[in-house]
Every structure is written in C-alpha cells, then in structure tokens.
Design a protein around this motif. Structure first.
Motif, PDB file in Angstrom:
ATOM      1  N   GLU A  59       1.060  -1.149   0.203  1.00 25.42           N
ATOM      2  CA  GLU A  59      -0.112   0.034  -0.025  1.00 25.42           C
ATOM      3  C   GLU A  59       1.017   1.283   0.189  1.00 25.42           C
ATOM      4  N   TYR A  60       0.271   2.226  -0.490  1.00 29.39           N
ATOM      5  CA  TYR A  60       1.128   3.609  -0.735  1.00 29.39           C
ATOM      6  C   TYR A  60       0.138   4.753  -0.332  1.00 29.39           C
ATOM      7  N   ALA A  61       0.990   5.801   0.288  1.00 26.28           N
ATOM      8  CA  ALA A  61       0.376   6.985   0.313  1.00 26.28           C
ATOM      9  C   ALA A  61      -0.037   7.544  -1.136  1.00 26.28           C
ATOM     10  N   ASP A  62      -0.920   8.468  -1.245  1.00 22.85           N
ATOM     11  CA  ASP A  62      -1.280   9.116  -2.565  1.00 22.85           C
ATOM     12  C   ASP A  62      -0.047  10.016  -2.914  1.00 22.85           C
ATOM     13  N   SER A  63       0.637  10.569  -2.091  1.00 24.61           N
ATOM     14  CA  SER A  63       1.806  11.495  -2.355  1.00 24.61           C
ATOM     15  C   SER A  63       2.916  10.823  -2.942  1.00 24.61           C
ATOM     16  N   VAL A  64       3.182   9.518  -2.997  1.00 21.73           N
ATOM     17  CA  VAL A  64       4.345   8.818  -3.301  1.00 21.73           C
ATOM     18  C   VAL A  64       4.009   7.751  -4.451  1.00 21.73           C
ATOM     19  N   LYS A  65       2.643   7.385  -4.837  1.00 20.56           N
ATOM     20  CA  LYS A  65       2.164   6.392  -5.696  1.00 20.56           C
ATOM     21  C   LYS A  65       2.719   6.832  -6.983  1.00 20.56           C
ATOM     22  N   GLY A  66       3.175   5.675  -7.776  1.00 16.66           N
ATOM     23  CA  GLY A  66       4.145   5.987  -9.095  1.00 16.66           C
ATOM     24  C   GLY A  66       5.313   6.423  -8.999  1.00 16.66           C
ATOM     25  N   ARG A  67       6.021   6.842  -7.695  1.00 12.12           N
ATOM     26  CA  ARG A  67       7.275   7.311  -7.502  1.00 12.12           C
ATOM     27  C   ARG A  67       8.012   6.427  -6.821  1.00 12.12           C
ATOM     28  N   PHE A  68       7.369   5.752  -5.848  1.00 13.18           N
ATOM     29  CA  PHE A  68       8.336   4.991  -4.515  1.00 13.18           C
ATOM     30  C   PHE A  68       7.682   3.589  -4.993  1.00 13.18           C
ATOM     31  N   THR A  69       8.561   2.735  -4.334  1.00 12.00           N
ATOM     32  CA  THR A  69       8.392   1.236  -4.500  1.00 12.00           C
ATOM     33  C   THR A  69       8.691   0.531  -3.404  1.00 12.00           C
ATOM     34  N   ILE A  70       8.180  -0.226  -2.534  1.00 13.27           N
ATOM     35  CA  ILE A  70       8.435  -0.958  -1.319  1.00 13.27           C
ATOM     36  C   ILE A  70       8.696  -2.391  -1.812  1.00 13.27           C
ATOM     37  N   SER A  71       9.660  -2.968  -1.206  1.00 11.86           N
ATOM     38  CA  SER A  71       9.777  -4.187  -1.513  1.00 11.86           C
ATOM     39  C   SER A  71      10.455  -5.115  -0.336  1.00 11.86           C
ATOM     40  N   ARG A  72      10.704  -6.291  -0.316  1.00  8.60           N
ATOM     41  CA  ARG A  72      11.419  -6.973   0.762  1.00  8.60           C
ATOM     42  C   ARG A  72      12.188  -8.178   0.084  1.00  8.60           C
ATOM     43  N   ASP A  73      13.167  -8.610   0.491  1.00  8.49           N
ATOM     44  CA  ASP A  73      13.869  -9.684   0.389  1.00  8.49           C
ATOM     45  C   ASP A  73      13.879 -10.789   1.347  1.00  8.49           C
ATOM     46  N   LEU A  74      13.316 -11.708   1.201  1.00  5.87           N
ATOM     47  CA  LEU A  74      13.032 -12.709   2.217  1.00  5.87           C
ATOM     48  C   LEU A  74      14.317 -13.407   2.629  1.00  5.87           C
ATOM     49  N   ALA A  75      15.262 -13.675   1.728  1.00 11.31           N
ATOM     50  CA  ALA A  75      16.539 -14.176   2.068  1.00 11.31           C
ATOM     51  C   ALA A  75      17.348 -13.550   2.864  1.00 11.31           C
ATOM     52  N   LYS A  76      17.464 -12.320   2.653  1.00  8.95           N
ATOM     53  CA  LYS A  76      18.296 -11.238   3.342  1.00  8.95           C
ATOM     54  C   LYS A  76      17.525 -10.384   4.400  1.00  8.95           C
ATOM     55  N   ASN A  77      16.170 -10.880   4.781  1.00 10.57           N
ATOM     56  CA  ASN A  77      15.405 -10.196   5.977  1.00 10.57           C
ATOM     57  C   ASN A  77      15.546  -8.631   6.080  1.00 10.57           C
ATOM     58  N   THR A  78      15.311  -8.078   4.711  1.00 12.12           N
ATOM     59  CA  THR A  78      15.584  -6.661   4.312  1.00 12.12           C
ATOM     60  C   THR A  78      14.363  -6.203   3.588  1.00 12.12           C
ATOM     61  N   VAL A  79      14.130  -4.868   3.970  1.00  9.72           N
ATOM     62  CA  VAL A  79      12.912  -4.111   3.309  1.00  9.72           C
ATOM     63  C   VAL A  79      13.615  -3.019   2.680  1.00  9.72           C
ATOM     64  N   TYR A  80      13.145  -2.644   1.339  1.00 12.72           N
ATOM     65  CA  TYR A  80      13.589  -1.550   0.618  1.00 12.72           C
ATOM     66  C   TYR A  80      12.596  -0.351   0.369  1.00 12.72           C
ATOM     67  N   LEU A  81      13.180   0.599   0.090  1.00 15.30           N
ATOM     68  CA  LEU A  81      12.152   1.893  -0.326  1.00 15.30           C
ATOM     69  C   LEU A  81      12.768   2.339  -1.609  1.00 15.30           C
ATOM     70  N   GLN A  82      12.582   2.090  -2.821  1.00 11.79           N
ATOM     71  CA  GLN A  82      12.884   2.661  -3.988  1.00 11.79           C
ATOM     72  C   GLN A  82      12.335   3.958  -4.207  1.00 11.79           C
ATOM     73  N   MET A  83      13.086   5.071  -4.299  1.00 13.20           N
ATOM     74  CA  MET A  83      12.378   6.303  -4.225  1.00 13.20           C
ATOM     75  C   MET A  83      12.993   7.285  -5.491  1.00 13.20           C
ATOM     76  N   SER A  84      12.023   7.460  -6.552  1.00 12.03           N
ATOM     77  CA  SER A  84      12.484   8.111  -7.673  1.00 12.03           C
ATOM     78  C   SER A  84      11.835   9.418  -7.970  1.00 12.03           C
ATOM     79  N   SER A  85      12.156  10.072  -8.738  1.00 10.17           N
ATOM     80  CA  SER A  85      11.619  11.456  -9.129  1.00 10.17           C
ATOM     81  C   SER A  85      11.385  12.242  -7.735  1.00 10.17           C
TER      82      SER A  85
END
Length: 124
Positions: A59-85
């Motif tokens: 889920e995303y806040a309206d202010s970041v939709k289309g610009r940010f992407t949240i993801s997780r790597d189960l093997a590394k137990n890590t969450v990422y936030l790709q922020m663009s534009s």
C-alpha cells in the motif's frame, strides 16, 4: 519485537533517486507488516508505504504513488524503499517500522517496532 536498522538515506537533487534499506532481525516474520513512515521538521510522522511480509501485498500514500516502490528480500530479511522522481517536499527522516498483522497499515499505532531513522534531503 523485532530489531530494525535503516541505511541508505542521503542528499540528492530533485528528480533523483535513493533506495534506503531496513535490515530486520528478531522474531519470526510470518505475520509481520512492514512499513515506511517519514517525518519532516515541524510535522507529524506520516505513512509512506507498507508491505505484508508473507504475501508481499503493498500500500502507498497518495503522495508517493507511482514514484516510490516498497519491496522485501526474504533471504536477506531486508525491506527496501525505492524512491524515484524525488521532490524537495520528500525531505524528511524516514523510519522503518514493523508490527503484527493489522488492516490499518497507515497508522503508527499498528506498529510496535521502529528503526532509528535515516535522513533524506532533496535539494531543488
């Protein structure tokens, strides 16, 4: 509770990109919801994005939709936030958060573990 450690913030020009990460350790993750929040000076902490650890539903806040992407790597137990534009108004301290399953992922009260935060500054 889990332990969270963020990294990857920094200074970037408007239009640029950053990808903060959040390393997760501690209890099992099968029912966790992970979230990113941000807090700008003089403002309240606000929801940015969330992801269900097992299903990957996001889920995303309206202010970041289309610009940010949240993801997780189960093997590394890590969450990422790709922020663009990125925009100057994205400048804030970004916090990683974890909590048990809750349908109200946009609320800070749904999370019981927080990282120390990482500063993101976007210059115009």
């Amino acid at each position: 509770q889990v332990q969270l450690a963020e990294s990857g913030g920094g200074l970037v020009q408007a239009g640029g990109s950053l990808k903060p990460s959040c390393a997760v350790s501690g209890r099992t993750f099968s029912y966790l919801t992970m979230g990113w929040f941000r807090q700008a000076p003089g403002k309240e902490r606000e929801f940015v994005a969330s992801i269900r650890w097992t299903s990957g539903v996001t889920e995303y806040a309206d202010s970041v939709k289309g610009r940010f992407t949240i993801s997780r790597d189960l093997a590394k137990n890590t969450v990422y936030l790709q922020m663009s534009s990125l925009k100057p108004e994205d400048t804030a301290i970004y916090y990683c958060a974890a909590g048990p399953y809750s349908p109200r992922v946009t609320l800070t009260s749904s999370y019981d573990s927080w990282g120390q935060g990482t500063q993101v500054t976007v210059s115009s």
